[in-house]
Design a protein around this motif. Structure first.
Motif, PDB file in Angstrom:
ATOM      1  N   LYS A  11     106.883  60.610 102.262  1.00 45.86           N
ATOM      2  CA  LYS A  11     108.018  60.102 103.029  1.00 45.86           C
ATOM      3  C   LYS A  11     108.426  58.675 102.629  1.00 45.86           C
ATOM      4  N   TYR A  51     114.917  69.448 109.156  1.00 44.70           N
ATOM      5  CA  TYR A  51     114.223  69.290 110.438  1.00 44.70           C
ATOM      6  C   TYR A  51     114.965  69.953 111.595  1.00 44.70           C
ATOM      7  N   PHE A  59     113.074  62.652 119.388  1.00 38.57           N
ATOM      8  CA  PHE A  59     112.889  61.833 118.195  1.00 38.57           C
ATOM      9  C   PHE A  59     113.709  62.307 117.000  1.00 38.57           C
ATOM     10  N   LEU A  63     114.106  60.428 113.480  1.00 39.07           N
ATOM     11  CA  LEU A  63     113.382  61.049 112.366  1.00 39.07           C
ATOM     12  C   LEU A  63     114.313  61.236 111.158  1.00 39.07           C
ATOM     13  N   THR A  93      99.337  64.738 113.059  1.00 40.57           N
ATOM     14  CA  THR A  93     100.682  64.134 112.987  1.00 40.57           C
ATOM     15  C   THR A  93     100.664  62.680 113.435  1.00 40.57           C
ATOM     16  N   ARG A 104      96.882  60.445 106.731  1.00 42.77           N
ATOM     17  CA  ARG A 104      97.568  59.755 107.829  1.00 42.77           C
ATOM     18  C   ARG A 104      96.691  58.680 108.468  1.00 42.77           C
ATOM     19  N   VAL A 111     103.552  57.541 114.330  1.00 40.85           N
ATOM     20  CA  VAL A 111     103.718  58.992 114.433  1.00 40.85           C
ATOM     21  C   VAL A 111     104.972  59.453 113.674  1.00 40.85           C
ATOM     22  N   ASN A 114     104.806  58.728 109.169  1.00 40.94           N
ATOM     23  CA  ASN A 114     103.424  59.201 108.996  1.00 40.94           C
ATOM     24  C   ASN A 114     103.129  59.662 107.563  1.00 40.94           C
ATOM     25  N   VAL A 116     103.470  61.578 105.165  1.00 43.30           N
ATOM     26  CA  VAL A 116     103.558  62.889 104.510  1.00 43.30           C
ATOM     27  C   VAL A 116     104.052  63.970 105.468  1.00 43.30           C
ATOM     28  N   HIS A 117     104.682  64.961 104.885  1.00 42.97           N
ATOM     29  CA  HIS A 117     104.992  66.199 105.601  1.00 42.97           C
ATOM     30  C   HIS A 117     104.336  67.339 104.835  1.00 42.97           C
TER      31      HIS A 117
HETATM   32  P1  CMP Z   1     106.326  66.136 110.078  1.00 43.04           P
HETATM   33  O1  CMP Z   1     105.032  66.788 109.766  1.00 43.04           O
HETATM   34  O2  CMP Z   1     107.254  65.800 108.966  1.00 43.04           O
HETATM   35  O3  CMP Z   1     107.110  67.056 111.131  1.00 43.04           O
HETATM   36  C1  CMP Z   1     108.021  66.549 112.061  1.00 43.04           C
HETATM   37  C2  CMP Z   1     108.048  65.054 112.081  1.00 43.04           C
HETATM   38  O4  CMP Z   1     108.585  64.495 113.253  1.00 43.04           O
HETATM   39  C3  CMP Z   1     106.624  64.519 112.068  1.00 43.04           C
HETATM   40  O5  CMP Z   1     106.017  64.757 110.842  1.00 43.04           O
HETATM   41  C4  CMP Z   1     106.858  63.064 112.421  1.00 43.04           C
HETATM   42  O6  CMP Z   1     107.367  62.310 111.334  1.00 43.04           O
HETATM   43  C5  CMP Z   1     107.975  63.230 113.449  1.00 43.04           C
HETATM   44  N1  CMP Z   1     107.444  63.213 114.816  1.00 43.04           N
HETATM   45  C6  CMP Z   1     106.672  64.130 115.420  1.00 43.04           C
HETATM   46  N2  CMP Z   1     106.395  63.775 116.682  1.00 43.04           N
HETATM   47  C7  CMP Z   1     107.028  62.598 116.883  1.00 43.04           C
HETATM   48  C8  CMP Z   1     107.134  61.721 117.986  1.00 43.04           C
HETATM   49  N3  CMP Z   1     106.534  61.989 119.139  1.00 43.04           N
HETATM   50  N4  CMP Z   1     107.872  60.613 117.823  1.00 43.04           N
HETATM   51  C9  CMP Z   1     108.494  60.346 116.651  1.00 43.04           C
HETATM   52  N5  CMP Z   1     108.428  61.159 115.568  1.00 43.04           N
HETATM   53  C10 CMP Z   1     107.697  62.254 115.674  1.00 43.04           C
END
Ligand code: CMP
Length: 140
Positions: A11, A51, A59, A63, A93, A104, A111, A114, A116-117
């Protein structure tokens, strides 16, 4: 056990801090191979579509903005049980809940930022890989 492929995204918080190599080393040291990779700048439309499943979450807008703030590196990782293995290597996460030694835990800023996805199922892995890569770009 079977050989799987999963979609990985390094990311904007990772490209900004120039730590993509450190993250890729974690994958390689844990038995996953990078079989496709490119550095791209996501458009807003791409980030929103990728997404889409989180569209109703509070979020979502933040995001999407965070994912277009700097380049990302999209990858296909291959290996035994790659989907689950990648999620193990990434950690929870929320970095505050991530195990020692995970990406992570070591690198994530928050959060949201973070680092990586990773795809959460084999079915989504296939969809997410097709979102970014043509079959000809994946070289096992
Ligand atoms: P990812 O695995 O890319 O999948 C969804 C993304 O949403 C997650 O990683 C975070 O980057 C983001 N995310 C998930 N939960 C939250 C949260 N509570 N607040 C902000 N971002 C979030």
């Amino acid at each position: 056990m079977s050989i799987e492929r999963t979609l990985s995204i390094l990311k904007p918080d990772a490209t900004r801090r120039n730590i993509t190599g450190k993250i890729i080393t974690k994958f390689e040291e844990n038995g996953l191979r990078v079989v496709a990779q490119k550095r791209i700048r996501l458009t807003k439309a791409q980030a929103e579509a990728f997404y889409e499943v989180h569209k109703e979450r509070p979020f979502y807008a933040s995001l999407v903005e965070s994912m277009i703030a700097a380049p990302v590196v999209v990858q296909v990782l291959e290996g035994e049980n790659a989907v689950a293995k990648n999620r193990e290597i990434m950690g929870a996460t929320n970095p505050a809940a991530a195990d020692e030694g995970t990406i992570r835990k070591e690198f994530a800023e928050s959060v949201e930022a973070n680092s990586v996805h990773g795809s959460d199922s084999l079915e989504n892995a296939e969809k997410e890989i097709a979102f970014f890569f043509a079959q000809t770009e994946i070289v096992g």
